[in-house]
Motif scaffolding. Sequence first.
Motif, PDB file in Angstrom:
ATOM      1  N   UNK A   3       0.979  -0.822   0.165  1.00 36.30           N
ATOM      2  CA  UNK A   3      -0.040   0.397  -0.042  1.00 36.30           C
ATOM      3  C   UNK A   3       0.538   1.697   0.304  1.00 36.30           C
ATOM      4  N   UNK A   4       0.552   2.390  -0.575  1.00 36.83           N
ATOM      5  CA  UNK A   4       1.402   3.689  -0.806  1.00 36.83           C
ATOM      6  C   UNK A   4       0.847   4.972  -0.746  1.00 36.83           C
ATOM      7  N   UNK A   5       0.355   6.074   0.150  1.00 33.25           N
ATOM      8  CA  UNK A   5      -0.510   6.761  -0.092  1.00 33.25           C
ATOM      9  C   UNK A   5       0.147   7.661  -0.615  1.00 33.25           C
ATOM     10  N   UNK A   6      -1.500   8.050  -1.520  1.00 31.52           N
ATOM     11  CA  UNK A   6      -0.881   9.588  -2.795  1.00 31.52           C
ATOM     12  C   UNK A   6      -1.978  10.692  -1.917  1.00 31.52           C
ATOM     13  N   UNK A   7      -0.353  11.665  -1.421  1.00 35.26           N
ATOM     14  CA  UNK A   7      -0.439  12.898  -0.934  1.00 35.26           C
ATOM     15  C   UNK A   7      -1.936  14.400  -1.982  1.00 35.26           C
ATOM     16  N   UNK A  27      -2.895   2.141  -3.972  1.00 36.99           N
ATOM     17  CA  UNK A  27      -2.496   3.763  -3.922  1.00 36.99           C
ATOM     18  C   UNK A  27      -3.764   3.915  -3.008  1.00 36.99           C
ATOM     19  N   UNK A  28      -3.589   4.477  -2.406  1.00 35.65           N
ATOM     20  CA  UNK A  28      -4.653   4.928  -1.431  1.00 35.65           C
ATOM     21  C   UNK A  28      -4.685   6.827  -1.098  1.00 35.65           C
ATOM     22  N   UNK A  64       5.267   4.457   3.447  1.00 33.54           N
ATOM     23  CA  UNK A  64       5.747   5.205   2.296  1.00 33.54           C
ATOM     24  C   UNK A  64       4.709   6.164   0.949  1.00 33.54           C
ATOM     25  N   UNK A  65       5.085   6.866   1.001  1.00 37.02           N
ATOM     26  CA  UNK A  65       3.896   7.828   0.275  1.00 37.02           C
ATOM     27  C   UNK A  65       5.226   8.278  -1.125  1.00 37.02           C
ATOM     28  N   UNK A  66       3.433   8.707  -2.291  1.00 33.34           N
ATOM     29  CA  UNK A  66       4.474   9.453  -2.879  1.00 33.34           C
ATOM     30  C   UNK A  66       2.858  11.008  -3.566  1.00 33.34           C
ATOM     31  N   UNK A  67       3.636  12.156  -3.862  1.00 25.30           N
ATOM     32  CA  UNK A  67       1.916  13.264  -4.252  1.00 25.30           C
ATOM     33  C   UNK A  67       3.092  13.484  -5.245  1.00 25.30           C
TER      34      UNK A  67
END
Length: 196
Positions: A3-7, A27-28, A64-67
């Motif tokens: 799982x990866x958080x999308x800002x 994608x969360x 873990x995240x991305x924007x």
Amino acid sequence: MIRIVFATNNANKVTEMQAAIGGSLEVISLKAAGIDIDIPEPHDTLEANASEKSRTIHRLTGENCFSEDTGLEIDALNGEPGVKSARYAGEDKAFDKNIDKVLSKMGDTPDRSARFRTVISLIWKGEEHLFEGICKGRILAARQGSGGFGYDPVFIPEGGDRSFAEMSIAEKNRFSHRRKAADKLVLFLQNQTTTV
């Protein structure tokens, strides 16, 4: 599945990014991750704004995240609206007004060349990585199509014959700046997840 958080809380962007990434990662959105904040974008570059968002989310979640930050850069307007694309006509982020302002400022300028540029900031295991995607094209004199979001109704990608707003997500992904940046992100993540 990792799982990866999308800002973002923009459902269109989440759908587009999940379609680009495919089934390898989940994608969360911020909302789905239980985060309810509006992260400021105070910087004058896409890179700095993307970093601001991903670092903020990483501080809050430790995940873990991305924007991403995306701008429409129009040659005849010296790169405007650029980093101010979402707020070009005001803080209410009204894309109809933004499009009206672009069309009004461009008038009947013969040079309609423009590009969408996306910068993704990924924080993976505490380290930041940047990925860029560019889609060249041109600005139409009037809106065409009702799909997509943002400036899609007035942008035709190089090699295309319809606006982004007239394309399905699958068609748009063949040209999309966001898809190109996402492909680089996915390649990086695939290398990370296969070497673990």
